[in-house]
Design an enzyme around this catalytic site. Structure first.
Site, PDB file in Angstrom:
ATOM      1  N   ASN A   1       0.820  -1.200   0.000  1.00 12.00           N
ATOM      2  CA  ASN A   1       0.000   0.000   0.000  1.00 12.00           C
ATOM      3  C   ASN A   1       0.867   1.270   0.000  1.00 12.00           C
ATOM      4  O   ASN A   1       2.092   1.197   0.026  1.00 12.00           O
ATOM      5  CB  ASN A   1      -0.947  -0.041   1.208  1.00 12.00           C
ATOM      6  CG  ASN A   1      -2.280   0.624   0.937  1.00 12.00           C
ATOM      7  OD1 ASN A   1      -2.354   1.634   0.254  1.00 12.00           O
ATOM      8  ND2 ASN A   1      -3.336   0.053   1.491  1.00 12.00           N
TER       9      ASN A   1
ATOM     10  N   HIS B   1      23.221   1.092  12.503  1.00 13.11           N
ATOM     11  CA  HIS B   1      24.547   1.668  12.716  1.00 13.11           C
ATOM     12  C   HIS B   1      25.083   1.206  14.060  1.00 13.11           C
ATOM     13  O   HIS B   1      24.318   0.982  15.007  1.00 13.11           O
ATOM     14  CB  HIS B   1      24.474   3.202  12.692  1.00 13.11           C
ATOM     15  CG  HIS B   1      24.020   3.749  11.386  1.00 13.11           C
ATOM     16  ND1 HIS B   1      24.867   3.926  10.317  1.00 13.11           N
ATOM     17  CD2 HIS B   1      22.794   4.142  10.960  1.00 13.11           C
ATOM     18  CE1 HIS B   1      24.186   4.415   9.294  1.00 13.11           C
ATOM     19  NE2 HIS B   1      22.921   4.549   9.667  1.00 13.11           N
TER      20      HIS B   1
ATOM     21  N   LYS C   1      12.087  -9.025  16.727  1.00 15.93           N
ATOM     22  CA  LYS C   1      12.389 -10.461  16.841  1.00 15.93           C
ATOM     23  C   LYS C   1      11.518 -11.236  15.865  1.00 15.93           C
ATOM     24  O   LYS C   1      10.438 -10.781  15.484  1.00 15.93           O
ATOM     25  CB  LYS C   1      12.132 -10.948  18.263  1.00 15.93           C
ATOM     26  CG  LYS C   1      13.053 -10.304  19.262  1.00 15.93           C
ATOM     27  CD  LYS C   1      12.813 -10.826  20.652  1.00 15.93           C
ATOM     28  CE  LYS C   1      13.813 -10.132  21.569  1.00 15.93           C
ATOM     29  NZ  LYS C   1      13.595 -10.403  22.948  1.00 15.93           N
TER      30      LYS C   1
ATOM     31  N   LYS D   1      -1.794 -13.739  19.767  1.00 15.94           N
ATOM     32  CA  LYS D   1      -2.585 -14.963  19.657  1.00 15.94           C
ATOM     33  C   LYS D   1      -2.135 -15.754  18.445  1.00 15.94           C
ATOM     34  O   LYS D   1      -1.360 -15.276  17.617  1.00 15.94           O
ATOM     35  CB  LYS D   1      -4.086 -14.659  19.571  1.00 15.94           C
ATOM     36  CG  LYS D   1      -4.504 -13.874  18.334  1.00 15.94           C
ATOM     37  CD  LYS D   1      -6.009 -13.622  18.393  1.00 15.94           C
ATOM     38  CE  LYS D   1      -6.497 -12.847  17.210  1.00 15.94           C
ATOM     39  NZ  LYS D   1      -7.937 -12.637  17.229  1.00 15.94           N
TER      40      LYS D   1
END
Length: 187
Positions: free
Chosen positions: A88, A118, A167, A184
């Site tokens: 989008n 960096h 992560k 969930k």
């Protein structure tokens, strides 16, 4: 140094100083990409946008893939996009670390995919540390989300709007928040 060697260099996850020969390969492509981004973002035609993006990415985008301008990237050649992908308005990809978007992925407006960082040390801070991003098939990245270096978003997973993902997201999972956390499972 070839483009393939440069890509391999950026995949090491080490600090790459601005004097590294890889930057001599990258900088002319960055200039070309910036010119093409200007054309892309003044285009009002989806097919023309796809054609310009094919030039930027150095690969033919499938006709089932749609990208709504405006769109920005700093390089482009280290991005691979699958079939039936929708990206989008207002997305930004920093791809020196490599971005792979598999088939049937939805990316909401204002999403940022950032493969570059960096070092904290002021003496080396102008260098780059890069790690690839992988968005697996059928994933959905919500509006305004940011995906950080080295992250894999699993198959059929959802990243909630506004999340910052630092992560890996397992397959069939919804994550959200800053930093993104498990919310969930997807049935």
């Amino acid at each position: 140094m070839t483009l393939t060697e440069t890509y391999a260099r950026f995949q090491l996850g080490e600090v790459i100083p601005p004097t590294d020969p890889a930057f001599a390969v990258v900088m002319p492509i960055v200039s070309e990409t910036l010119q093409l981004i200007g054309k892309l973002n003044s285009s009002g035609d989806i097919a023309e946008a796809r054609e310009i993006l094919s030039q930027i990415f150095g690969q033919e985008l499938d006709e089932t893939t749609t990208v709504f301008p405006p769109f920005t990237t700093n390089f482009g050649r280290f991005t691979t996009i699958g079939k039936n992908v929708f990206i989008n308005h207002g997305c930004s990809f920093l791809d020196l670390g490599g971005i792979t978007i598999e088939d049937n992925v939805l990316i909401g407006p204002q999403v940022k995919l950032v493969t570059e960082n960096h070092p904290l040390d002021p003496a080396t801070r102008k260098g780059l540390i890069t790690k690839p991003i992988l968005i697996k098939q059928n994933a959905w990245i919500g509006a305004g989300a940011t995906i950080l270096p080295g992250v894999t978003v699993g198959e059929n997973s959802v990243v909630a709007a506004g999340s910052v993902v630092s992560k890996d997201v397992p397959d069939h999972t919804v994550v959200g928040g800053i930093p993104a956390k498990f919310l969930k499972k997807v049935d």
